[in-house]
Design a protein around this motif. Structure first.
Motif, PDB file in Angstrom:
ATOM      1  N   GLY A   1       0.814  -1.213   0.000  1.00 27.01           N
ATOM      2  CA  GLY A   1       0.000   0.000   0.000  1.00 27.01           C
ATOM      3  C   GLY A   1       0.850   1.265   0.000  1.00 27.01           C
ATOM      4  O   GLY A   1       1.902   1.311   0.645  1.00 27.01           O
ATOM      5  N   PHE A   2       0.390   2.267  -0.721  1.00 22.36           N
ATOM      6  CA  PHE A   2       1.122   3.538  -0.793  1.00 22.36           C
ATOM      7  C   PHE A   2       1.254   4.208   0.567  1.00 22.36           C
ATOM      8  O   PHE A   2       2.198   4.964   0.804  1.00 22.36           O
ATOM      9  N   GLU A   3       0.306   3.938   1.464  1.00 20.47           N
ATOM     10  CA  GLU A   3       0.372   4.572   2.776  1.00 20.47           C
ATOM     11  C   GLU A   3       1.568   4.083   3.592  1.00 20.47           C
ATOM     12  O   GLU A   3       1.930   4.693   4.608  1.00 20.47           O
ATOM     13  N   ASN A   4       2.191   3.014   3.146  1.00 22.74           N
ATOM     14  CA  ASN A   4       3.353   2.448   3.843  1.00 22.74           C
ATOM     15  C   ASN A   4       4.663   2.702   3.092  1.00 22.74           C
ATOM     16  O   ASN A   4       5.645   1.986   3.294  1.00 22.74           O
ATOM     17  N   ILE A   5       4.660   3.707   2.243  1.00 22.59           N
ATOM     18  CA  ILE A   5       5.859   4.074   1.489  1.00 22.59           C
ATOM     19  C   ILE A   5       6.217   5.533   1.753  1.00 22.59           C
ATOM     20  O   ILE A   5       5.338   6.398   1.781  1.00 22.59           O
ATOM     21  N   MET A   6       7.494   5.791   1.975  1.00 25.05           N
ATOM     22  CA  MET A   6       8.009   7.149   2.117  1.00 25.05           C
ATOM     23  C   MET A   6       9.165   7.318   1.145  1.00 25.05           C
ATOM     24  O   MET A   6      10.067   6.478   1.091  1.00 25.05           O
ATOM     25  N   GLN A   7       9.130   8.398   0.366  1.00 23.44           N
ATOM     26  CA  GLN A   7      10.115   8.624  -0.687  1.00 23.44           C
ATOM     27  C   GLN A   7      10.886   9.923  -0.414  1.00 23.44           C
ATOM     28  O   GLN A   7      10.295  10.986  -0.253  1.00 23.44           O
ATOM     29  N   ILE A   8      12.206   9.814  -0.409  1.00 23.88           N
ATOM     30  CA  ILE A   8      13.073  10.916   0.022  1.00 23.88           C
ATOM     31  C   ILE A   8      14.141  11.165  -1.044  1.00 23.88           C
ATOM     32  O   ILE A   8      14.766  10.224  -1.525  1.00 23.88           O
ATOM     33  N   GLY A   9      14.327  12.415  -1.389  1.00 19.81           N
ATOM     34  CA  GLY A   9      15.376  12.789  -2.336  1.00 19.81           C
ATOM     35  C   GLY A   9      14.955  12.765  -3.788  1.00 19.81           C
ATOM     36  O   GLY A   9      15.785  12.977  -4.678  1.00 19.81           O
ATOM     37  N   ILE A  10      13.679  12.522  -4.051  1.00 16.98           N
ATOM     38  CA  ILE A  10      13.192  12.354  -5.421  1.00 16.98           C
ATOM     39  C   ILE A  10      13.294  13.673  -6.187  1.00 16.98           C
ATOM     40  O   ILE A  10      12.863  14.723  -5.710  1.00 16.98           O
ATOM     41  N   ARG A  11      13.847  13.590  -7.396  1.00 14.06           N
ATOM     42  CA  ARG A  11      13.957  14.782  -8.226  1.00 14.06           C
ATOM     43  C   ARG A  11      13.862  14.478  -9.720  1.00 14.06           C
ATOM     44  O   ARG A  11      14.131  15.348 -10.554  1.00 14.06           O
ATOM     45  N   SER A  12      13.463  13.262 -10.082  1.00 16.41           N
ATOM     46  CA  SER A  12      13.371  12.906 -11.493  1.00 16.41           C
ATOM     47  C   SER A  12      12.307  11.834 -11.693  1.00 16.41           C
ATOM     48  O   SER A  12      12.174  10.910 -10.885  1.00 16.41           O
ATOM     49  N   GLY A  13      11.570  11.978 -12.779  1.00 12.76           N
ATOM     50  CA  GLY A  13      10.543  11.004 -13.107  1.00 12.76           C
ATOM     51  C   GLY A  13       9.574  11.583 -14.120  1.00 12.76           C
ATOM     52  O   GLY A  13       9.677  12.748 -14.521  1.00 12.76           O
ATOM     53  N   GLU A  14       8.621  10.782 -14.540  1.00 13.38           N
ATOM     54  CA  GLU A  14       7.589  11.250 -15.452  1.00 13.38           C
ATOM     55  C   GLU A  14       6.509  12.008 -14.689  1.00 13.38           C
ATOM     56  O   GLU A  14       6.353  11.845 -13.467  1.00 13.38           O
ATOM     57  N   LYS A  15       5.763  12.834 -15.408  1.00 11.64           N
ATOM     58  CA  LYS A  15       4.718  13.628 -14.771  1.00 11.64           C
ATOM     59  C   LYS A  15       3.735  12.748 -14.007  1.00 11.64           C
ATOM     60  O   LYS A  15       3.333  13.072 -12.876  1.00 11.64           O
ATOM     61  N   GLY A  16       3.360  11.623 -14.607  1.00 10.95           N
ATOM     62  CA  GLY A  16       2.411  10.731 -13.949  1.00 10.95           C
ATOM     63  C   GLY A  16       2.937  10.169 -12.635  1.00 10.95           C
ATOM     64  O   GLY A  16       2.166   9.937 -11.697  1.00 10.95           O
ATOM     65  N   GLU A  17       4.249   9.955 -12.559  1.00 12.65           N
ATOM     66  CA  GLU A  17       4.840   9.459 -11.315  1.00 12.65           C
ATOM     67  C   GLU A  17       4.761  10.513 -10.210  1.00 12.65           C
ATOM     68  O   GLU A  17       4.443  10.199  -9.057  1.00 12.65           O
ATOM     69  N   PHE A  18       5.051  11.761 -10.567  1.00 13.07           N
ATOM     70  CA  PHE A  18       4.959  12.833  -9.574  1.00 13.07           C
ATOM     71  C   PHE A  18       3.512  13.048  -9.130  1.00 13.07           C
ATOM     72  O   PHE A  18       3.249  13.335  -7.949  1.00 13.07           O
ATOM     73  N   GLU A  19       2.593  12.891 -10.044  1.00 18.65           N
ATOM     74  CA  GLU A  19       1.183  13.002  -9.675  1.00 18.65           C
ATOM     75  C   GLU A  19       0.780  11.882  -8.729  1.00 18.65           C
ATOM     76  O   GLU A  19      -0.019  12.096  -7.797  1.00 18.65           O
ATOM     77  N   LEU A  20       1.328  10.699  -8.945  1.00 17.83           N
ATOM     78  CA  LEU A  20       1.034   9.566  -8.065  1.00 17.83           C
ATOM     79  C   LEU A  20       1.598   9.806  -6.664  1.00 17.83           C
ATOM     80  O   LEU A  20       0.932   9.513  -5.657  1.00 17.83           O
ATOM     81  N   MET A  21       2.806  10.351  -6.596  1.00 21.69           N
ATOM     82  CA  MET A  21       3.380  10.675  -5.287  1.00 21.69           C
ATOM     83  C   MET A  21       2.538  11.720  -4.556  1.00 21.69           C
ATOM     84  O   MET A  21       2.307  11.623  -3.349  1.00 21.69           O
ATOM     85  N   LYS A  22       2.085  12.723  -5.305  1.00 23.08           N
ATOM     86  CA  LYS A  22       1.256  13.765  -4.697  1.00 23.08           C
ATOM     87  C   LYS A  22      -0.075  13.198  -4.217  1.00 23.08           C
ATOM     88  O   LYS A  22      -0.549  13.523  -3.111  1.00 23.08           O
ATOM     89  N   LYS A  23      -0.680  12.344  -5.027  1.00 20.02           N
ATOM     90  CA  LYS A  23      -1.974  11.746  -4.663  1.00 20.02           C
ATOM     91  C   LYS A  23      -1.891  10.983  -3.358  1.00 20.02           C
ATOM     92  O   LYS A  23      -2.803  11.056  -2.521  1.00 20.02           O
ATOM     93  N   HIS A  24      -0.793  10.263  -3.169  1.00 20.59           N
ATOM     94  CA  HIS A  24      -0.669   9.403  -1.986  1.00 20.59           C
ATOM     95  C   HIS A  24       0.224  10.001  -0.899  1.00 20.59           C
ATOM     96  O   HIS A  24       0.456   9.347   0.128  1.00 20.59           O
ATOM     97  N   SER A  25       0.717  11.216  -1.118  1.00 19.99           N
ATOM     98  CA  SER A  25       1.543  11.928  -0.123  1.00 19.99           C
ATOM     99  C   SER A  25       2.707  11.077   0.363  1.00 19.99           C
ATOM    100  O   SER A  25       2.952  10.932   1.573  1.00 19.99           O
ATOM    101  N   THR A  26       3.450  10.520  -0.584  1.00 20.06           N
ATOM    102  CA  THR A  26       4.555   9.629  -0.211  1.00 20.06           C
ATOM    103  C   THR A  26       5.880  10.357  -0.003  1.00 20.06           C
ATOM    104  O   THR A  26       6.803   9.799   0.590  1.00 20.06           O
ATOM    105  N   ARG A  27       6.009  11.595  -0.474  1.00 20.82           N
ATOM    106  CA  ARG A  27       7.282  12.298  -0.372  1.00 20.82           C
ATOM    107  C   ARG A  27       7.493  12.871   1.033  1.00 20.82           C
ATOM    108  O   ARG A  27       6.552  13.327   1.685  1.00 20.82           O
TER     109      ARG A  27
END
Length: 278
Positions: A162-188
């Motif tokens: 589940g996304f609620e159990n993921i934390m992402q740190i240092g992210i600075r590259s990816g496709e737009k859809g990936e960043f939208e997914l991180m924002k949707k699930h507040s993983t950063r």
């Protein structure tokens, strides 16, 4: 019988007594889904060789490596170009490590290897969270039509825990859809205080070395400008010490891209510190 002394091929400070060890260092030399520069499969062996150049003593934790009780199991052997079979081998061996009541520190290899470890841990823990240090989102559904790649490893893990159990740190590259997914699930996450979210979780820490700036870590498959300094990364590692860390891996060193071996030496020092939080 030759009298030596001989240069040890294991990581500096490791014990030769598996039964008494608490942590197992396990090489995972696989880069079969690399989407840019290959070579991460050479990292585990080069890390061991370079490790003799660092001190056993950690000034961050006031410990010696030889006091930590970790066993260097060597490298797993994988069928070339077979990601699913590779993941199965990692899963089987990780499961065995935890059946012996020990923890794993995996040394990649590319980031896909983490998926095999997490699948094994699901047999032993029911409240797993994964903290990802990385330059890249790693949330692609597929790459050139292939689902199992290092560029989608965190998406595959999210499907398991589940996304609620993921934390992402240092992210600075990816496709737009990936960043939208991180924002949707507040993983950063941007501050070590945010680790408190996982206070009651069993945490697996995965460090893609490209989280560090290329000025520090040039030997990686997909370097990305604007990364962390080593000290900034260590602030996070030090903060993790007070949490329940059940295992970790350090991946994506491609040592041959840095002929000065600074990147490999840096990876060795980070391994020393991560061993201290297990």
């Amino acid at each position: 019988m030759l009298s030596g002394p001989f240069l040890d091929k294991n990581f500096i400070g490791s014990t030769d007594d598996f039964d008494k060890s608490k942590i197992v260092l396990l090489g995972m030399p696989f880069d079969g889904t690399c989407t840019n520069r290959p070579g991460a499969r050479f990292a585990p062996q080069q890390i061991r060789v370079e490790s003799v150049g660092i001190e056993e003593y950690s000034a961050y934790f006031n410990t010696n490596l030889s006091d930590l009780g970790f066993y260097d199991a060597g490298d797993l052997e994988f069928p070339f170009g077979a990601p699913q079979e590779t993941l199965d081998i990692i899963q089987k061996n990780t499961d065995e490590i935890y059946r012996y009541n020990k923890k794993i520190l995996g040394i990649g290899g590319e980031h896909l290897v983490t998926l095999g470890t997490i699948k094994a841990l699901l047999k032993h823990f029911d409240n797993i969270a994964v903290i990802q240090f990385d330059a890249h989102c790693d949330l692609r559904e597929q790459y050139l039509g292939v689902e199992l790649t290092h560029s989608g490893v965190m998406l595959q893990i999210a499907k398991l825990i589940g996304f609620e159990n993921i934390m992402q740190i240092g992210i600075r590259s990816g496709e737009k859809g990936e960043f939208e997914l991180m924002k949707k699930h507040s993983t950063r996450a941007f501050n070590p205080d945010e680790l408190e979210k996982f206070r009651n979780k069993s945490i697996f820490v995965t460090v893609d070395l490209d989280v560090l700036d290329p000025s520090i870590m040039s030997a990686t498959g997909t370097p990305e400008a604007g990364g962390m300094t080593y000290r900034e990364l260590m602030d996070w590692i030090l903060a993790l010490k007070k949490y329940n860390i059940i295992g970790a891996d350090i991946v994506e060193l491609a040592p041959d891209y840095d002929i000065a071996k600074v990147s490999t030496a840096t990876a060795c020092k980070l391994i020393r510190e991560v061993l201290n939080i297990l």
